[in-house]
Motif scaffolding. Structure first.
Motif, PDB file in Angstrom:
ATOM      1  N   ASN A 118      -2.326  35.856  54.939  1.00  0.00           N
ATOM      2  CA  ASN A 118      -1.795  37.138  55.370  1.00  0.00           C
ATOM      3  C   ASN A 118      -0.669  37.662  54.500  1.00  0.00           C
ATOM      4  N   THR A 119       0.030  36.783  53.819  1.00  0.00           N
ATOM      5  CA  THR A 119       1.212  37.242  53.089  1.00  0.00           C
ATOM      6  C   THR A 119       1.060  37.189  51.574  1.00  0.00           C
ATOM      7  N   SER A 120      -0.098  36.783  51.071  1.00  0.00           N
ATOM      8  CA  SER A 120      -0.283  36.862  49.621  1.00  0.00           C
ATOM      9  C   SER A 120      -1.750  37.109  49.311  1.00  0.00           C
ATOM     10  N   SER A 121      -1.999  37.811  48.217  1.00  0.00           N
ATOM     11  CA  SER A 121      -3.396  38.010  47.866  1.00  0.00           C
ATOM     12  C   SER A 121      -3.868  36.794  47.090  1.00  0.00           C
TER      13      SER A 121
ATOM     14  N   ASP B 189       2.795  43.359  43.991  1.00  0.00           N
ATOM     15  CA  ASP B 189       3.386  42.024  44.124  1.00  0.00           C
ATOM     16  C   ASP B 189       2.952  41.167  42.932  1.00  0.00           C
ATOM     17  N   SER B 190       1.831  40.450  43.041  1.00  0.00           N
ATOM     18  CA  SER B 190       1.369  39.635  41.913  1.00  0.00           C
ATOM     19  C   SER B 190       0.873  40.518  40.764  1.00  0.00           C
ATOM     20  N   GLY B 191       0.435  41.736  41.108  1.00  0.00           N
ATOM     21  CA  GLY B 191      -0.122  42.635  40.095  1.00  0.00           C
ATOM     22  C   GLY B 191      -1.629  42.512  39.976  1.00  0.00           C
ATOM     23  N   LEU B 192      -2.214  41.550  40.701  1.00  0.00           N
ATOM     24  CA  LEU B 192      -3.657  41.301  40.584  1.00  0.00           C
ATOM     25  C   LEU B 192      -4.484  42.485  41.084  1.00  0.00           C
ATOM     26  N   THR B 193      -4.030  43.108  42.163  1.00  0.00           N
ATOM     27  CA  THR B 193      -4.768  44.252  42.711  1.00  0.00           C
ATOM     28  C   THR B 193      -4.768  45.413  41.722  1.00  0.00           C
ATOM     29  N   ILE B 194      -3.591  45.700  41.161  1.00  0.00           N
ATOM     30  CA  ILE B 194      -3.467  46.794  40.196  1.00  0.00           C
ATOM     31  C   ILE B 194      -4.290  46.488  38.933  1.00  0.00           C
ATOM     32  N   ALA B 195      -4.223  45.247  38.487  1.00  0.00           N
ATOM     33  CA  ALA B 195      -4.994  44.858  37.299  1.00  0.00           C
ATOM     34  C   ALA B 195      -6.487  45.081  37.544  1.00  0.00           C
ATOM     35  N   TYR B 196      -6.935  44.735  38.749  1.00  0.00           N
ATOM     36  CA  TYR B 196      -8.350  44.903  39.113  1.00  0.00           C
ATOM     37  C   TYR B 196      -8.739  46.379  39.109  1.00  0.00           C
TER      38      TYR B 196
ATOM     39  N   LEU C 172       5.514  52.668  45.420  1.00  0.00           N
ATOM     40  CA  LEU C 172       6.792  52.862  46.110  1.00  0.00           C
ATOM     41  C   LEU C 172       7.669  51.629  45.923  1.00  0.00           C
ATOM     42  N   ILE C 173       7.045  50.446  46.028  1.00  0.00           N
ATOM     43  CA  ILE C 173       7.819  49.214  45.901  1.00  0.00           C
ATOM     44  C   ILE C 173       7.239  48.300  44.841  1.00  0.00           C
ATOM     45  N   ASP C 174       8.114  47.864  43.964  1.00  0.00           N
ATOM     46  CA  ASP C 174       7.769  46.955  42.894  1.00  0.00           C
ATOM     47  C   ASP C 174       8.419  45.620  43.249  1.00  0.00           C
ATOM     48  N   LYS C 175       7.604  44.698  43.759  1.00  0.00           N
ATOM     49  CA  LYS C 175       8.147  43.396  44.181  1.00  0.00           C
ATOM     50  C   LYS C 175       7.901  42.385  43.073  1.00  0.00           C
ATOM     51  N   VAL C 176       8.964  41.980  42.422  1.00  0.00           N
ATOM     52  CA  VAL C 176       8.816  41.226  41.177  1.00  0.00           C
ATOM     53  C   VAL C 176       8.682  39.714  41.374  1.00  0.00           C
ATOM     54  N   GLU C 177       8.894  39.302  42.638  1.00  0.00           N
ATOM     55  CA  GLU C 177       8.896  37.873  42.992  1.00  0.00           C
ATOM     56  C   GLU C 177       7.715  37.068  42.452  1.00  0.00           C
ATOM     57  N   ARG C 178       6.504  37.579  42.692  1.00  0.00           N
ATOM     58  CA  ARG C 178       5.325  36.760  42.400  1.00  0.00           C
ATOM     59  C   ARG C 178       4.430  37.377  41.337  1.00  0.00           C
ATOM     60  N   ARG C 179       5.043  38.174  40.420  1.00  0.00           N
ATOM     61  CA  ARG C 179       4.231  38.862  39.427  1.00  0.00           C
ATOM     62  C   ARG C 179       3.488  37.856  38.553  1.00  0.00           C
ATOM     63  N   GLU C 180       2.177  38.012  38.475  1.00  0.00           N
ATOM     64  CA  GLU C 180       1.354  37.111  37.660  1.00  0.00           C
ATOM     65  C   GLU C 180       0.774  37.833  36.456  1.00  0.00           C
ATOM     66  N   VAL C 181       0.517  39.132  36.626  1.00  0.00           N
ATOM     67  CA  VAL C 181      -0.040  39.925  35.535  1.00  0.00           C
ATOM     68  C   VAL C 181       0.997  40.966  35.161  1.00  0.00           C
ATOM     69  N   GLN C 182       1.353  41.028  33.896  1.00  0.00           N
ATOM     70  CA  GLN C 182       2.380  41.990  33.474  1.00  0.00           C
ATOM     71  C   GLN C 182       1.752  43.356  33.263  1.00  0.00           C
ATOM     72  N   ILE C 183       1.813  44.171  34.308  1.00  0.00           N
ATOM     73  CA  ILE C 183       1.263  45.522  34.260  1.00  0.00           C
ATOM     74  C   ILE C 183       2.442  46.477  34.358  1.00  0.00           C
ATOM     75  N   PRO C 184       2.577  47.408  33.435  1.00  0.00           N
ATOM     76  CA  PRO C 184       3.701  48.342  33.579  1.00  0.00           C
ATOM     77  C   PRO C 184       3.517  49.247  34.797  1.00  0.00           C
ATOM     78  N   ILE C 185       4.536  49.275  35.656  1.00  0.00           N
ATOM     79  CA  ILE C 185       4.527  50.203  36.787  1.00  0.00           C
ATOM     80  C   ILE C 185       5.263  51.443  36.299  1.00  0.00           C
ATOM     81  N   ASP C 186       4.502  52.487  35.936  1.00  0.00           N
ATOM     82  CA  ASP C 186       5.089  53.663  35.286  1.00  0.00           C
ATOM     83  C   ASP C 186       6.072  54.377  36.197  1.00  0.00           C
TER      84      ASP C 186
END
Ligand code: IMP
Ligand code: MG
Length: 173
Positions: free
Chosen positions: A71-74, A101-108, A126-140
Motif C-alpha cells: 500500500n505504501t510503495s510501488s 516517489d521512486s520515479g518508476l511510474t513516471i519513467a513508465y 505537485l509533490i516531489d518525494k525524493v526519499e526513494r527515487r530509483e530512476v533519475q527523471i527530471p521533474i520539470d
C-alpha cells in the motif's frame, strides 16, 4: 492507536504552489497549445485546480497505471489500465502527477508516450518525494519537495482512503 494525520500543506499553501506552477507553465508555453495528461487516480484534484490557473489553451486527457505491490510503495511492476485517447503526435505534452516517489511510474509513462511521437514531453508534479527515487527523471515543474513520509489527501490515498481531504497530511500508522 488510530492513524495520525500530521498537516503538511494547507489549502492556502497548495493554492499558492499551484498558482506558481501554472504561471511558469503559462509563460514557458506562451503562444503554444499543450496536452495535459493526468495520471489517475491521484492527480484528479491537482489537475482540476492547475488547469483553472493556466492562461494558455489546453487539452486534457488521462492515463491510469496500476502497480502491484504494498500500500505504501510501488513494486515496480507497472501496467497501463487506461490508455490516452488524444492524438498527441507533434503536440506538446505535460504529464501531471500528484506525487513522484521512486520515479518508476513516471519513467513508465514517459516510455509509453514515446510511441505516439509527441513534439515534447515534460513532467509536472505537485509533490516531489525524493526519499526513494530509483530512476533519475527530471521533474520539470515540482510544486513541493519532501524528504520522507507517506502523504495523503488532495487526491493522494492510502488504501483508497483520504483522497477527499482538502489538505495534504503525513499519515503516521
Ligand atoms: P512512484 O512510481 O514510486 O514514483 O510512485 C508514484 C505513485 O505512487 C504516485 O502517483 C502515488 O499514487 C503513489 N505514491 C507514492 N508515494 C505516495 C504517498 O506518499 N502517498 C500517496 N501515494 C503515494
Ligand atoms: Mg498516483
Amino acid at each position: 492507536m488510530p492513524p495520525e494525520l500530521i498537516p503538511v500543506l494547507s489549502r492556502a499553501e497548495i493554492e499558492k504552489k499551484t498558482k506558481i506552477l501554472a504561471n511558469r507553465i503559462s509563460e514557458d508555453y506562451h503562444g503554444k497549445e499543450v496536452v495535459l495528461i493526468g495520471i489517475l487516480k491521484g492527480a484528479f484534484i491537482f489537475l482540476a485546480d492547475l488547469v483553472r490557473e493556466l492562461t494558455i489553451p489546453v487539452q486534457i486527457d488521462f492515463a491510469r497505471l496500476a502497480s502491484y505491490g504494498s500500500n505504501t510503495s510501488s513494486s515496480g511492476q507497472i501496467r497501463i489500465t487506461k490508455e490516452i485517447e488524444t492524438d498527441i503526435r507533434g503536440r506538446h505534452v505535460i504529464v501531471v502527477e500528484d506525487l513522484v516517489d521512486s520515479g518508476l511510474t513516471i519513467a513508465y509513462i514517459l516510455d509509453y508516450l514515446k510511441q505516439f511521437h509527441p513534439e515534447s514531453v515534460k513532467v509536472c508534479a505537485l509533490i516531489d518525494k525524493v526519499e526513494r527515487r530509483e530512476v533519475q527523471i527530471p521533474i520539470d515543474y515540482a510544486g513541493h519537495v519532501v524528504d520522507v513520509g507517506f502523504l495523503v489527501g488532495y487526491g493522494l490515498d492510502f488504501d483508497e482512503k483520504y483522497r477527499n481531504l482538502p489538505e495534504i497530511y503525513h499519515l503516521k500508522l
